[in-house]
Design a protein around this motif. Structure first.
Motif, PDB file in Angstrom:
ATOM      1  N   GLU A 295       0.849  -1.188   0.000  1.00  0.00           N
ATOM      2  CA  GLU A 295       0.000   0.000   0.000  1.00  0.00           C
ATOM      3  C   GLU A 295       0.885   1.239   0.000  1.00  0.00           C
ATOM      4  O   GLU A 295       1.853   1.320   0.765  1.00  0.00           O
ATOM      5  CB  GLU A 295      -0.912  -0.005   1.228  1.00  0.00           C
ATOM      6  N   HIS A 296       0.531   2.188  -0.860  1.00  0.00           N
ATOM      7  CA  HIS A 296       1.343   3.404  -1.001  1.00  0.00           C
ATOM      8  C   HIS A 296       0.430   4.565  -1.369  1.00  0.00           C
ATOM      9  O   HIS A 296      -0.446   4.425  -2.226  1.00  0.00           O
ATOM     10  CB  HIS A 296       2.399   3.200  -2.097  1.00  0.00           C
ATOM     11  N   TYR A 297       0.620   5.709  -0.713  1.00  0.00           N
ATOM     12  CA  TYR A 297      -0.149   6.914  -1.020  1.00  0.00           C
ATOM     13  C   TYR A 297       0.788   8.083  -1.248  1.00  0.00           C
ATOM     14  O   TYR A 297       1.868   8.171  -0.657  1.00  0.00           O
ATOM     15  CB  TYR A 297      -1.114   7.252   0.122  1.00  0.00           C
ATOM     16  N   SER A 298       0.344   9.005  -2.119  1.00  0.00           N
ATOM     17  CA  SER A 298       1.130  10.189  -2.426  1.00  0.00           C
ATOM     18  C   SER A 298       0.192  11.263  -2.956  1.00  0.00           C
ATOM     19  O   SER A 298      -1.027  11.055  -3.057  1.00  0.00           O
ATOM     20  CB  SER A 298       2.210   9.853  -3.468  1.00  0.00           C
ATOM     21  N   GLY A 299       0.758  12.416  -3.299  1.00  0.00           N
ATOM     22  CA  GLY A 299      -0.036  13.475  -3.900  1.00  0.00           C
ATOM     23  C   GLY A 299      -1.205  13.877  -3.024  1.00  0.00           C
ATOM     24  O   GLY A 299      -1.057  14.106  -1.820  1.00  0.00           O
ATOM     25  N   CYS A 300      -2.400  13.921  -3.600  1.00  0.00           N
ATOM     26  CA  CYS A 300      -3.587  14.378  -2.886  1.00  0.00           C
ATOM     27  C   CYS A 300      -4.255  13.291  -2.064  1.00  0.00           C
ATOM     28  O   CYS A 300      -5.180  13.575  -1.291  1.00  0.00           O
ATOM     29  CB  CYS A 300      -4.610  14.942  -3.877  1.00  0.00           C
TER      30      CYS A 300
END
Length: 446
Positions: A144-149
């Motif tokens: 799982e990976h999140y970035s930006g908005c």
């Protein structure tokens, strides 16, 4: 209606229809000079502060609200900008995904199509302006990976991945016998009898083998897409406007071009015609039917929502917004043969129909040289690779990728500056296959 009026109206709905509808290979705009890190909306300060500074405000009425790099903020905030309708997850507790993170996935290497050097999975996320990505293996969350908005609690535009959920609902109704895919559209929606859809079969709409005169050439101010987006624009129409005022009104005006059946032609209006068919058969909008049949029964963590036109009709061709893990749950539902929580939500017949794929010869005529050997069925893209992978695809990099052999689901939200998937397929598709190989060779769950 004059082209100036239609294009003025369409500007404000650029994401809710035209940008979402761009076919594979189309760019819609030039490649951006800023990298993913440089264009991060947090770094650029879009809509930060109370109120934001004048030069950092993004409004739906602004002609550039979905122009890069503003688009990297907009993809997570459509509900703040335009009217929407809810897709309820129901009142029960979510079913939390088991987690067993595999840190080795970041280092998985692959060779991008046409490249002479390898790339790692982690490098590909930045290269593709990934806002969030989840990998499930045997139903377990392994990456799982999140970035930006985007955050784990946020929602993001699914773009044309929406089409695949519309197609799934249609295929369910066919499998259950509520909808006959061999009958003509006009028998279900008589209002379309005089349109190009009237003498097409339901199956031809589902598989986008309709013969329609409909241009999605965004460089042409007189293209049909501008008239369609003007019709679907929920903002008040300007004085003197005489064109269609809703998605359904526009569909009645579509003119036939060529014959139905021989060739695949990716046109968003097929999805909205199917949305009308689904609503007429079920007595529910696609938003309400999706909630009733699927979203409220998969243990979703969040409600989803659709953007709507001025009559409240959900944009069945590209208006869905959702949490990333919930999109992965949709992929897992299909991987599990339509079963979730011990319940059958999707008939096996519907799953089998999608996985079998469509007419390869018809797809070949659609003009997708980079997807040689693929097909299109019920608004899903079928790879026909050795693993039997199939996927939902949306512009700017949205995807649900299902690999039955690897028992893997990948869900991705992205905000690539180039709309067409031709910009990210050279890295995305081999990256997905590389992770599948990794999971097959080094399973992370018993």
């Amino acid at each position: 209606m004059s082209s100036s009026i239609s294009k003025t109206l369409s500007v404000a709905l650029a994401v809710a229809l035209p940008v979402l509808a761009l076919p594979h290979g189309a760019s819609g705009q030039d490649a951006a000079p800023l990298s993913a890190e440089q264009s991060d909306p947090r770094t650029l300060g879009w809509m930060q502060g109370f109120p934001p500074s004048a030069d950092k405000i993004i409004r739906f009425s602004d002609s550039d609200y979905f122009s890069f790099p503003k688009s990297r903020w907009t993809v997570c905030h459509f509900r703040q900008l335009m009217p929407t309708t809810n897709v309820s997850r129901g009142l029960g507790a979510p079913t939390m995904l088991e987690r067993k993170i595999d840190p080795a996935i970041d280092g998985v290497t692959f060779r991008p199509t046409g490249a002479d050097q390898d790339m790692t999975w982690l490098q590909s996320l930045s290269a593709n302006y990934t806002d969030g990505i989840v990998v499930l293996h045997k139903g377990v969350l392994v990456y799982e990976h999140y970035s930006g908005c985007l955050t784990e609690a946020g929602q993001h535009g699914a773009m044309s991945v929406t089409k695949s959920l519309t197609g799934l609902l249609g295929e369910v109704l066919v499998a259950e016998g509520a909808l006959d895919d061999k009958v003509k559209v006009a028998t279900v929606v008589p209002e379309l009898a005089q349109s190009a859809f009237g003498d097409a079969t339901i199956r031809q709409v589902l598989d986008m083998t309709t013969g329609l005169r409909y241009s999605e050439d965004y460089a042409d101010p007189n293209a049909d897409v501008w008239i369609y987006s003007a019709a679907g624009n929920p903002l008040p129409k300007p004085e003197g406007y005489t064109g269609p005022r809703s998605y359904f009104d526009y569909l009645k005006t579509v003119v036939k071009q060529g014959e139905h059946g021989p060739a695949f032609g990716y046109k968003t209006i097929n999805s909205d015609a199917l949305g009308w068919i689904i609503a007429r058969i079920s007595g529910k909008s696609v938003a309400d039917l999706l909630s009733e049949r699927i979203w409220s029964k998969i243990g979703a963590e969040q409600d989803a929502y659709y953007t709507v036109d001025s009559t409240g009709t959900p944009f069945a061709g590209g208006g869905l917004n959702a949490g990333l893990r919930d999109m992965a749950r949709i992929g897992q539902l299909l991987l599990d043969g339509g079963m979730a929580g011990g319940q059958r939500l999707i008939p096996q017949k519907a799953i089998d129909s999608i996985r079998a794929g469509g007419d390869k010869a018809a797809f070949e005529k659609g003009g997708y040289p980079a997807l040689k050997g693929w097909s299109y069925r019920a608004m899903w893209w079928i790879t026909h690779n050795a693993n039997g992978a199939f996927m939902a695809r949306g512009v700017h990099g949205q995807a649900i990728y299902i690999d039955p052999t690897a028992e893997m689901v990948i869900a991705r939200f992205s905000s690539h500056p180039v709309a067409g998937n031709a910009a990210n397929d050279p890295t995305s598709l081999p990256a997905y296959e590389a992770v599948a190989r990794h999971l097959i060779e080094q399973p992370t769950t018993p």
